[in-house]
Design an enzyme around this catalytic site. Sequence first.
Site, PDB file in Angstrom:
ATOM      1  N   ARG A  36       0.830  -1.212   0.000  1.00 44.86           N
ATOM      2  CA  ARG A  36       0.000   0.000   0.000  1.00 44.86           C
ATOM      3  C   ARG A  36       0.856   1.251   0.000  1.00 44.86           C
ATOM      4  O   ARG A  36       2.033   1.223   0.367  1.00 44.86           O
ATOM      5  CB  ARG A  36      -0.933   0.045   1.218  1.00 44.86           C
ATOM      6  CG  ARG A  36      -0.229   0.129   2.583  1.00 44.86           C
ATOM      7  CD  ARG A  36      -0.185   1.493   3.182  1.00 44.86           C
ATOM      8  NE  ARG A  36       0.626   1.558   4.382  1.00 44.86           N
ATOM      9  CZ  ARG A  36       1.907   1.867   4.396  1.00 44.86           C
ATOM     10  NH1 ARG A  36       2.558   2.116   3.276  1.00 44.86           N
ATOM     11  NH2 ARG A  36       2.588   1.928   5.537  1.00 44.86           N
ATOM     12  N   GLU A  42      -0.794  10.077   8.504  1.00 47.24           N
ATOM     13  CA  GLU A  42       0.359   9.278   8.953  1.00 47.24           C
ATOM     14  C   GLU A  42       0.513   9.343  10.466  1.00 47.24           C
ATOM     15  O   GLU A  42       0.413  10.415  11.063  1.00 47.24           O
ATOM     16  CB  GLU A  42       1.616   9.817   8.267  1.00 47.24           C
ATOM     17  CG  GLU A  42       2.597   8.753   7.889  1.00 47.24           C
ATOM     18  CD  GLU A  42       2.076   7.830   6.803  1.00 47.24           C
ATOM     19  OE1 GLU A  42       1.561   6.739   7.154  1.00 47.24           O
ATOM     20  OE2 GLU A  42       2.171   8.185   5.624  1.00 47.24           O
ATOM     21  N   ASP A  45      -3.201   6.202  12.927  1.00 46.76           N
ATOM     22  CA  ASP A  45      -4.053   5.006  13.127  1.00 46.76           C
ATOM     23  C   ASP A  45      -4.050   4.537  14.583  1.00 46.76           C
ATOM     24  O   ASP A  45      -5.095   4.207  15.131  1.00 46.76           O
ATOM     25  CB  ASP A  45      -3.730   3.873  12.136  1.00 46.76           C
ATOM     26  CG  ASP A  45      -2.308   3.340  12.161  1.00 46.76           C
ATOM     27  OD1 ASP A  45      -1.443   3.936  12.849  1.00 46.76           O
ATOM     28  OD2 ASP A  45      -2.059   2.325  11.475  1.00 46.76           O
ATOM     29  N   GLY A 134      11.255  -3.362   2.840  1.00 47.46           N
ATOM     30  CA  GLY A 134      11.777  -2.305   3.709  1.00 47.46           C
ATOM     31  C   GLY A 134      11.607  -0.916   3.120  1.00 47.46           C
ATOM     32  O   GLY A 134      12.318   0.018   3.489  1.00 47.46           O
ATOM     33  N   GLY A 136       8.738   0.844   3.210  1.00 47.13           N
ATOM     34  CA  GLY A 136       7.608   1.542   3.823  1.00 47.13           C
ATOM     35  C   GLY A 136       6.328   1.376   3.013  1.00 47.13           C
ATOM     36  O   GLY A 136       5.399   2.165   3.138  1.00 47.13           O
ATOM     37  N   SER A 138       4.597  -1.526   3.086  1.00 51.37           N
ATOM     38  CA  SER A 138       3.875  -2.621   3.747  1.00 51.37           C
ATOM     39  C   SER A 138       4.097  -3.990   3.119  1.00 51.37           C
ATOM     40  O   SER A 138       3.151  -4.749   2.900  1.00 51.37           O
ATOM     41  CB  SER A 138       2.375  -2.346   3.776  1.00 51.37           C
ATOM     42  OG  SER A 138       2.115  -1.379   4.715  1.00 51.37           O
ATOM     43  N   SER A 139       5.361  -4.308   2.869  1.00 53.07           N
ATOM     44  CA  SER A 139       5.637  -5.674   2.411  1.00 53.07           C
ATOM     45  C   SER A 139       5.238  -6.668   3.499  1.00 53.07           C
ATOM     46  O   SER A 139       4.797  -7.779   3.192  1.00 53.07           O
ATOM     47  CB  SER A 139       7.113  -5.829   2.041  1.00 53.07           C
ATOM     48  OG  SER A 139       7.934  -5.467   3.129  1.00 53.07           O
ATOM     49  N   ASP A 184      -2.216  -0.829   7.622  1.00 53.94           N
ATOM     50  CA  ASP A 184      -1.615  -1.615   6.542  1.00 53.94           C
ATOM     51  C   ASP A 184      -2.400  -2.897   6.260  1.00 53.94           C
ATOM     52  O   ASP A 184      -2.658  -3.250   5.114  1.00 53.94           O
ATOM     53  CB  ASP A 184      -0.154  -1.955   6.894  1.00 53.94           C
ATOM     54  CG  ASP A 184       0.648  -0.715   7.233  1.00 53.94           C
ATOM     55  OD1 ASP A 184       0.177   0.398   6.922  1.00 53.94           O
ATOM     56  OD2 ASP A 184       1.736  -0.857   7.831  1.00 53.94           O
ATOM     57  N   TYR A 234       9.261   3.781  16.612  1.00 53.70           N
ATOM     58  CA  TYR A 234       7.805   3.681  16.426  1.00 53.70           C
ATOM     59  C   TYR A 234       7.113   3.476  17.775  1.00 53.70           C
ATOM     60  O   TYR A 234       6.154   4.171  18.113  1.00 53.70           O
ATOM     61  CB  TYR A 234       7.512   2.516  15.471  1.00 53.70           C
ATOM     62  CG  TYR A 234       6.068   2.409  15.054  1.00 53.70           C
ATOM     63  CD1 TYR A 234       5.608   3.056  13.915  1.00 53.70           C
ATOM     64  CD2 TYR A 234       5.154   1.653  15.785  1.00 53.70           C
ATOM     65  CE1 TYR A 234       4.281   2.954  13.525  1.00 53.70           C
ATOM     66  CE2 TYR A 234       3.837   1.551  15.411  1.00 53.70           C
ATOM     67  CZ  TYR A 234       3.408   2.202  14.268  1.00 53.70           C
ATOM     68  OH  TYR A 234       2.093   2.101  13.886  1.00 53.70           O
TER      69      TYR A 234
HETATM   70  C1  GLA Z   1       3.494   1.779   9.848  1.00 54.81           C
HETATM   71  C2  GLA Z   1       2.435   1.043  10.672  1.00 54.81           C
HETATM   72  C3  GLA Z   1       1.047   1.632  10.435  1.00 54.81           C
HETATM   73  C4  GLA Z   1       1.057   3.148  10.624  1.00 54.81           C
HETATM   74  C5  GLA Z   1       2.205   3.778   9.835  1.00 54.81           C
HETATM   75  C6  GLA Z   1       2.341   5.253  10.103  1.00 54.81           C
HETATM   76  O1  GLA Z   1       3.291   1.548   8.479  1.00 54.81           O
HETATM   77  O2  GLA Z   1       2.424  -0.327  10.330  1.00 54.81           O
HETATM   78  O3  GLA Z   1       0.123   1.026  11.306  1.00 54.81           O
HETATM   79  O4  GLA Z   1       1.106   3.492  11.975  1.00 54.81           O
HETATM   80  O5  GLA Z   1       3.442   3.172  10.131  1.00 54.81           O
HETATM   81  O6  GLA Z   1       1.227   5.933   9.643  1.00 54.81           O
END
Ligand code: GLA
Length: 399
Positions: A36, A42, A45, A134, A136, A138-139, A184, A234
Amino acid sequence: MIDQNIPLSQLAEQTAQQFQQRYGRAPKWIAAAPGRVNLIGEHTDYNDGFVFPMAIERYTVIAADRPSVTGRNDINWHCARTNQTASFPLTKPVPKAEPKHWTNYIRGVFAGFQNRGLDAGPLDVLMASTVPLGGGLSSSAALEVATATLIEIVSNQRLERVTKALLCQKAEHDYAGMPCGIMDQFISTLGEQDHLLLLDCRSRAPELVPMTDPGVEVLIVNTNVKHELVGGEYAQRRRQCEEAAKALGVPALRDATADALEGNKGKLDPVAYRRAKHVIGENERTEHAAHGVRASNWPTVGQLMYASHLSLKDDYEVSCAELDAVVEIAHDIGIDGGVYGCRMTGGGFGGCCVALVQTDATKAVAAQIADAYEKRTKIKPTLFVSRPAAGATVVKGGV
Ligand code: GLA
């Protein structure tokens, strides 16, 4: 300059052929799930806020069959991209691999189905993927959701889609040790072609927002830098947000307003104040951007993307020099050069930027960004365009 996307049908065919070569027979089942890109919203969530992602035309595809020998009770998994093979037993519970091992995402999903009384049984598996690793994009969610989709077809039982996305999120928490939010896994599960997903992360009510204007395209720019420490940073951001919400006397930052934040500034330490400021502003920007997309008001959406980036850079402190370089270059090109807006996307500290670009200028914009970025950073970026894609798909063997 622009990397082409391999259509899902072609990728699935290649994966089936690789399965055939490796195991000497055709796969009985094939499942797929996309990565995605988040247009805006950002780090909102896990604050019960709003996100606005789309699934991309980059997929993880998993082909599988029962083992050809009897008596096995394990999963044998080959990753074609990295040429790695791993197996794990289907004991209860499924054991974790060492921290950071790629099979933890898969193991966690098998464990989640076990907890629901669903036993997938032994499998030979081959996986291929075009989701950058890697980056960002969402692999990991693509892998989890594709695995869940495979288990659904193997066991002939479909989960309700929200249940499935939450099971995948739990796999990431419990097995991969990453305390991610729900964005994600939700978009990889619920994405629809030609639609963005406006997700209220509190009610979990998904709203599909069409994006079919042929005049705009989503250009994804991979900085090709990955920064370590991401998991720790994070988790720290999550804690800081929880502390800020507590100090403001609300259940989550979703419930705080900009006025309440200013009125209570003295109760928060400066870092918590800035984190809260980002989240409160980002929620507003995301709802505003959804209106903009509905109205095809691209200049407004683009301005909101730039504002989001600044806030992530200065207040949330999850950007990095390379992401900032891409956004600055895009901003310099400007609307006259074909760029409406640009921002970092995903967790941050490296990975990708998302840019909203005029379709007839995409090629020129991509070339300009790539050249200027490489000059500045000495790193070659990777760029591709994606229309909003469909979420998890059964390619073969479904019910
Ligand atoms: C990562 C997390 C998501 C979200 C983003 C930041 O991708 O997996 O849940 O928090 O960071 O928006």
